[in-house]
Design a protein around this motif. Structure first.
Motif, mmCIF file in Angstrom:
data_model
loop_
_atom_site.group_PDB
_atom_site.id
_atom_site.type_symbol
_atom_site.label_atom_id
_atom_site.label_comp_id
_atom_site.label_asym_id
_atom_site.label_seq_id
_atom_site.Cartn_x
_atom_site.Cartn_y
_atom_site.Cartn_z
ATOM 1 N N GLY A 162 15.378 47.705 62.003
ATOM 2 C CA GLY A 162 16.047 46.778 61.107
ATOM 3 C C GLY A 162 17.494 47.122 60.817
ATOM 4 N N ARG A 163 17.913 48.334 61.181
ATOM 5 C CA ARG A 163 19.298 48.731 60.944
ATOM 6 C C ARG A 163 20.106 48.574 62.221
ATOM 7 N NH1 ARG A 163 18.639 53.907 57.019
ATOM 8 N NH2 ARG A 163 17.386 52.825 55.460
ATOM 9 N N VAL A 164 21.331 48.075 62.071
ATOM 10 C CA VAL A 164 22.186 47.841 63.229
ATOM 11 C C VAL A 164 23.376 48.789 63.276
ATOM 12 C CG1 VAL A 164 21.494 45.441 63.518
ATOM 13 C CG2 VAL A 164 23.417 45.985 62.021
ATOM 14 N N LEU A 165 23.747 49.372 62.128
ATOM 15 C CA LEU A 165 24.894 50.280 62.071
ATOM 16 C C LEU A 165 24.637 51.413 61.101
ATOM 17 C CD1 LEU A 165 27.844 47.724 61.705
ATOM 18 C CD2 LEU A 165 27.351 49.107 63.727
ATOM 19 N N ASP A 166 25.212 52.570 61.415
ATOM 20 C CA ASP A 166 25.350 53.677 60.479
ATOM 21 C C ASP A 166 26.846 53.822 60.262
ATOM 22 O OD1 ASP A 166 22.768 54.562 59.929
ATOM 23 O OD2 ASP A 166 22.718 55.907 61.651
ATOM 24 N N LEU A 167 27.292 53.733 59.031
ATOM 25 C CA LEU A 167 28.715 53.809 58.709
ATOM 26 C C LEU A 167 29.082 55.166 58.139
ATOM 27 C CD1 LEU A 167 29.022 50.374 56.857
ATOM 28 C CD2 LEU A 167 29.609 50.870 59.233
ATOM 29 N N SER A 168 30.329 55.558 58.318
ATOM 30 C CA SER A 168 30.816 56.768 57.654
ATOM 31 C C SER A 168 30.890 56.478 56.153
ATOM 32 C CB SER A 168 32.203 57.135 58.176
ATOM 33 O OG SER A 168 33.143 56.131 57.825
ATOM 34 N N ARG A 169 30.980 57.548 55.361
ATOM 35 C CA ARG A 169 31.051 57.363 53.908
ATOM 36 C C ARG A 169 32.268 56.535 53.520
ATOM 37 N NH1 ARG A 169 31.922 58.586 48.676
ATOM 38 N NH2 ARG A 169 30.218 59.425 47.461
ATOM 39 N N ALA A 170 33.419 56.780 54.157
ATOM 40 C CA ALA A 170 34.645 56.038 53.838
ATOM 41 C C ALA A 170 34.464 54.543 54.099
ATOM 42 C CB ALA A 170 35.818 56.574 54.652
ATOM 43 N N ALA A 171 33.836 54.192 55.212
ATOM 44 C CA ALA A 171 33.605 52.780 55.526
ATOM 45 C C ALA A 171 32.625 52.163 54.528
ATOM 46 C CB ALA A 171 33.084 52.633 56.953
ATOM 47 N N ALA A 172 31.587 52.907 54.196
ATOM 48 C CA ALA A 172 30.602 52.419 53.230
ATOM 49 C C ALA A 172 31.246 52.208 51.860
ATOM 50 C CB ALA A 172 29.447 53.407 53.126
ATOM 51 N N GLN A 173 32.145 53.094 51.495
ATOM 52 C CA GLN A 173 32.830 52.963 50.215
ATOM 53 C C GLN A 173 33.715 51.718 50.191
ATOM 54 O OE1 GLN A 173 34.664 56.582 49.015
ATOM 55 N NE2 GLN A 173 35.190 55.821 46.988
ATOM 56 N N SER A 211 23.340 51.596 56.993
ATOM 57 C CA SER A 211 23.262 52.734 56.092
ATOM 58 C C SER A 211 24.520 53.552 56.319
ATOM 59 C CB SER A 211 22.007 53.564 56.374
ATOM 60 O OG SER A 211 21.959 53.933 57.737
ATOM 61 N N TRP A 212 24.726 54.572 55.510
ATOM 62 C CA TRP A 212 25.882 55.436 55.721
ATOM 63 C C TRP A 212 25.422 56.871 55.807
ATOM 64 C CZ3 TRP A 212 27.464 59.252 52.329
ATOM 65 C CH2 TRP A 212 26.993 59.191 51.027
ATOM 66 N N TYR A 213 26.229 57.673 56.486
ATOM 67 C CA TYR A 213 25.898 59.080 56.626
ATOM 68 C C TYR A 213 27.166 59.911 56.637
ATOM 69 C CZ TYR A 213 27.017 58.768 61.655
ATOM 70 O OH TYR A 213 27.633 58.605 62.868
ATOM 71 N N GLY A 214 27.010 61.153 56.303
ATOM 72 C CA GLY A 214 28.152 62.063 56.259
ATOM 73 C C GLY A 214 27.785 63.371 56.927
ATOM 74 N N GLY A 215 28.691 64.283 56.916
ATOM 75 C CA GLY A 215 28.450 65.581 57.526
ATOM 76 C C GLY A 215 29.596 65.958 58.434
ATOM 77 N N THR A 216 29.406 67.046 59.148
ATOM 78 C CA THR A 216 30.452 67.518 60.057
ATOM 79 C C THR A 216 29.891 67.836 61.436
ATOM 80 O OG1 THR A 216 30.154 69.768 59.230
ATOM 81 C CG2 THR A 216 31.888 68.439 58.197
ATOM 82 N N THR A 217 28.740 67.276 61.753
ATOM 83 C CA THR A 217 28.144 67.531 63.056
ATOM 84 C C THR A 217 28.934 66.811 64.140
ATOM 85 O OG1 THR A 217 26.679 65.631 62.850
ATOM 86 C CG2 THR A 217 25.838 67.745 62.065
ATOM 87 N N LYS A 218 28.688 67.165 65.389
ATOM 88 C CA LYS A 218 29.329 66.474 66.505
ATOM 89 C C LYS A 218 28.649 65.128 66.709
ATOM 90 C CE LYS A 218 31.676 69.367 69.770
ATOM 91 N NZ LYS A 218 31.671 69.936 71.107
ATOM 92 N N THR A 219 29.454 64.127 67.027
ATOM 93 C CA THR A 219 28.916 62.801 67.310
ATOM 94 C C THR A 219 28.577 62.715 68.800
ATOM 95 O OG1 THR A 219 31.069 61.848 67.809
ATOM 96 C CG2 THR A 219 30.354 61.792 65.495
ATOM 97 N N ALA A 220 27.921 61.628 69.180
ATOM 98 C CA ALA A 220 27.559 61.429 70.587
ATOM 99 C C ALA A 220 28.785 61.317 71.483
ATOM 100 C CB ALA A 220 26.685 60.188 70.733
ATOM 101 N N SER A 221 29.929 60.915 70.910
ATOM 102 C CA SER A 221 31.157 60.805 71.704
ATOM 103 C C SER A 221 31.834 62.160 71.891
ATOM 104 C CB SER A 221 32.138 59.844 71.032
ATOM 105 O OG SER A 221 32.592 60.378 69.801
ATOM 106 N N GLY A 222 31.346 63.179 71.190
ATOM 107 C CA GLY A 222 31.899 64.527 71.324
ATOM 108 C C GLY A 222 32.866 64.918 70.227
ATOM 109 N N GLU A 223 33.276 63.954 69.410
ATOM 110 C CA GLU A 223 34.194 64.309 68.323
ATOM 111 C C GLU A 223 33.413 64.750 67.089
ATOM 112 O OE1 GLU A 223 35.878 60.522 66.132
ATOM 113 O OE2 GLU A 223 35.777 60.119 68.270
ATOM 114 N N ARG A 224 34.077 65.448 66.218
ATOM 115 C CA ARG A 224 33.457 65.936 64.988
ATOM 116 C C ARG A 224 33.351 64.788 63.986
ATOM 117 N NH1 ARG A 224 30.598 70.219 64.380
ATOM 118 N NH2 ARG A 224 31.852 71.240 65.939
ATOM 119 N N MET A 225 32.193 64.656 63.344
ATOM 120 C CA MET A 225 31.983 63.623 62.334
ATOM 121 C C MET A 225 32.882 63.904 61.134
ATOM 122 S SD MET A 225 30.443 61.053 61.049
ATOM 123 C CE MET A 225 30.122 60.366 59.462
#
Length: 122
Positions: free
Chosen positions: A91-102, A35-49
């Motif tokens: 059943g899902r293995v990845l969440d992609l950024s919008r750019a990758a999904a596009q 699936s894909w997701y967007g936003g500007t929250t912090k990721t688990a790695s500490g960088e901004r989404m």
């Protein structure tokens, strides 16, 4: 009695061997839903989404690992960098950024069946 003890010892050795294997060894390649997701929250790695970067979330691969992700429906591929944890839906293995999904043509559908392989690990 000796046969039973020997069988138990062999089973214990095999079980112990699997306990030391990394979960990443089993996650080096795979297929499943994305699936894909967007936003500007912090990721688990500490960088901004960022929806504009080619990034993805995986449950166990090391941050910084690069994956080639291929949409099984149309054959389009993209290389992404793991920077977050997830997805947490069966059943899902990845969440992609919008750019990758596009790039692989799954923005409108929201989800797609994909396969991935590690192209560079950290």
């Amino acid at each position: 009695m000796k046969k039973i003890n020997r069988a138990i010892a062999i089973a214990a050795t095999i079980s112990a061997s699997f306990a030391f294997l990394s979960t990443d060894a089993f996650a080096a390649t795979g297929c499943g839903g994305a699936s894909w997701y967007g936003g500007t929250t912090k990721t688990a790695s500490g960088e901004r989404m960022s929806s504009a970067r080619l990034t993805a979330a995986h449950r166990s691969l090391a941050f910084g690992t690069r994956l080639k992700v291929t949409n099984r429906n149309n054959g389009r591929s993209v290389v992404v960098r793991i920077n977050d944890r997830g997805p947490f839906i069966r059943g899902r293995v990845l969440d992609l950024s919008r750019a990758a999904a596009q790039d692989i043509g799954m923005v409108s559908s929201g989800t797609a069946k994909v396969c991935y392989e590690i192209v560079a690990s950290r």
